[in-house]
Design an enzyme around this catalytic site. Structure first.
Site, short mmCIF file in Angstrom:
data_model
loop_
_atom_site.label_atom_id
_atom_site.label_comp_id
_atom_site.label_asym_id
_atom_site.label_seq_id
_atom_site.Cartn_x
_atom_site.Cartn_y
_atom_site.Cartn_z
N LYS A 77 0.84 -1.20 0.00
CA LYS A 77 0.00 0.00 0.00
C LYS A 77 0.87 1.25 0.00
CE LYS A 77 -3.95 2.01 2.54
NZ LYS A 77 -4.86 1.85 3.70
N SER A 152 -9.68 2.02 2.93
CA SER A 152 -8.81 2.78 2.05
C SER A 152 -7.81 1.94 1.27
CB SER A 152 -8.06 3.83 2.87
OG SER A 152 -7.21 3.20 3.84
N SER A 176 -10.06 -0.51 6.97
CA SER A 176 -9.46 -0.30 5.65
C SER A 176 -8.79 -1.51 5.03
CB SER A 176 -8.47 0.87 5.70
OG SER A 176 -9.15 2.08 5.88
#
Length: 488
Positions: A77, A152, A176
């Protein structure tokens, strides 16, 4: 060859037997990423050059036969620092930020021989639940490109679900990892707070943030957690790893395991088909020998309000460092110091990030601190106590990961409160610092439904045990979106 249908253990056997090399596997993975990227937009940076250098070094040193992750590609990420690879947090503010160090989780993975192939798209600074607030454009759901992938950690989930990569890292502040795992039909775990070091993670809510793994199956998820979990002197909130092997209970039966089903998790706002799926899953656990009983978590309904005060307050403090002076975006139209600060932040941050900074600043301001931030902390304690009462009598908690399946792109962008409520079922886990996993449990409207299992602190091996028992006796994890394609 594409290798996207091979498990980590199968890939390991191919690498050890020298039927393939780490370089060949990395090249195939990079091709998988590129061939699907136009449809998904799941990556901010594809680190082809760096990945091939890593792979060559591993081939020259030789695959570690005792280490199942040696030579395996990994997507990371974009809010997790990677040495020499852009780390933007999907924000204009950090469009040119290239760290000179690896986050501890990444360093641990590299020590195990994993190869970083790219940085995945995400909601800007991890603030968002749909994958749409990225400066680099929205990520698409792997199952239906007109739907959100969740957030997210949108790119990390879509990349695994689509077959771009087998494993990825995300971060979870209020759901997330688990929510995008649910929306994309894969396995995502938020570990106990402190299990994985936060050093090198661009901070959002420091008392809530936790790095965790994505994978297609429960065991592969646990193998990745084995690699990244560690105590770390660079993170004062990290804890000693109390479990030598997170896969240790996988394959054991769950007869006699007590699982709680909170009535609040199936109440108002839960899609009827999602509710039915979870009730069917509860019956399935009973068939496997578990005892499933209804309980109450009475303060969970306050979780969203508490979270958005605490998380936004911590964000407003953490994001003060991005000022246009030290690094990151600097406004070109500023003529004095004040304008550098104001213009750089106004232009560098997206609307959702600015909204949360303002909310947090208000909550911490003189005259409102007691009414908002202090009160939120008190209610957070009540939420923690609710969990403690349940875990005094039960091993795990069962419920849906999200109130619905993935919704249409651009359908909630103008209604932030509605989007915030999509995290209703995941937020309490972060507030209490507990581990939670999302696994595929069925389909509704052709889209995956996620099942969430929550445990007391440091119970990841029990969570994996129950999740693996469910997975082994169902086939939801075997179903793949069209974009996944075949294997050859």
């Amino acid at each position: 060859m594409t290798f996207n249908n091979k498990t980590i253990e199968e890939l390991h056997n191919l690498l050890v037997s020298k039927e393939i090399s780490a370089t060949e596997l990395t090249q195939a993975t990079l091709e998988n990423i590129k061939s699907r990227e136009e449809a998904l937009n799941s990556f901010v940076t594809i680190a082809e050059e760096q990945a091939l250098v890593q792979a060559k070094a591993i081939d020259e040193a030789g695959i570690d036969a005792d280490n199942v992750l040696s030579g395996i590609p990994l997507a990371v990420k974009d809010n997790i620092s990677t040495d020499g690879i852009l780390t933007t947090a999907a924000s204009k503010m950090l469009y040119n930020y290239e760290p000179i160090f690896d986050a501890t989780a990444v360093a641990n993975a590299k020590t195990k021989g994993m190869i970083v192939v790219g940085k995945t798209n995400m909601d800007e600074f991890a603030m968002g639940g749909s994958g749409e607030t990225s400066h680099y454009g929205a990520t698409k759901n792997a199952w239906n490109h007109s739907k959100v992938p969740g957030g997210s950690s949108s790119g990390s989930a879509a990349a695994v679900a689509s077959g771009q990569v087998r494993l990825s890292l995300g971060s979870d502040t209020g759901g997330s990892i688990r929510q995008p795992a649910a929306f994309n039909g894969i396995v995502g775990l938020k570990p106990t707070y402190g299990t994985v070091s936060r050093f090198g993670l661009i901070a959002f809510g420091s008392s809530l943030d936790q790095i965790g793994p994505f994978a297609p199956t429960v065991k592969e998820n646990a193998l990745l957690l084995n690699a990244i979990a560690s105590e770390d002197a660079k993170d004062s909130t990290s804890a000693p790893v109390r479990i030598a092997d997170f896969t240790s209970k996988i394959g054991q039966d769950i007869k006699g395991m007590k699982i709680a089903l909170p009535k609040e998790y199936l109440g108002e706002g839960i899609d009827p088909e999602v509710k039915e799926t979870i009730l069917n899953a509860a019956k399935h656990f009973e068939k496997l020998g578990a005892i499933v009983e209804e309980v109450s978590l009475p303060h969970s309904k306050y979780g969203v309000a508490v979270y958005y005060i605490i998380a936004s307050s911590e964000a407003s403090s953490n994001l003060q460092r991005f000022d246009g002076i030290r690094y990151g975006y600097r406004a070109e139209d500023a003529t004095n110091l004040d304008e550098i600060y104001v213009n750089s932040r106004s232009q560098g941050f997206g609307e959702e990030v600015k909204r949360r900074i303002m909310l947090g600043t208000f909550s911490l301001s003189s005259g409102y601190y007691d009414a908002y931030y202090k009160k939120a902390g008190q209610v957070r304690t009540l939420i923690i106590q609710d969990f403690e009462k349940v875990f005094a009598d039960y091993d795990l908690i069962l419920g849906p990961t999200a109130p619905s399946v993935a919704y249409d792109l651009d359908s909630l962008n103008h209604d932030p409160v509605a989007m915030y409520l999509a995290d209703l079922l995941t937020i309490p886990v972060n507030l209490a610092g507990l581990p939670g996993i999302s696994i595929p449990a069925g389909f509704s409207q052709g889209l995956p439904v996620g099942l969430q299992l929550i445990g007391p602190k440091y119970s990841e091996e029990t969570i994996y045990q129950a999740a693996a028992a469910f997975e082994a006796t169902t086939d939801y994890h075997k179903q793949q979106p069209v974009i996944f394609g075949g294997d050859n």
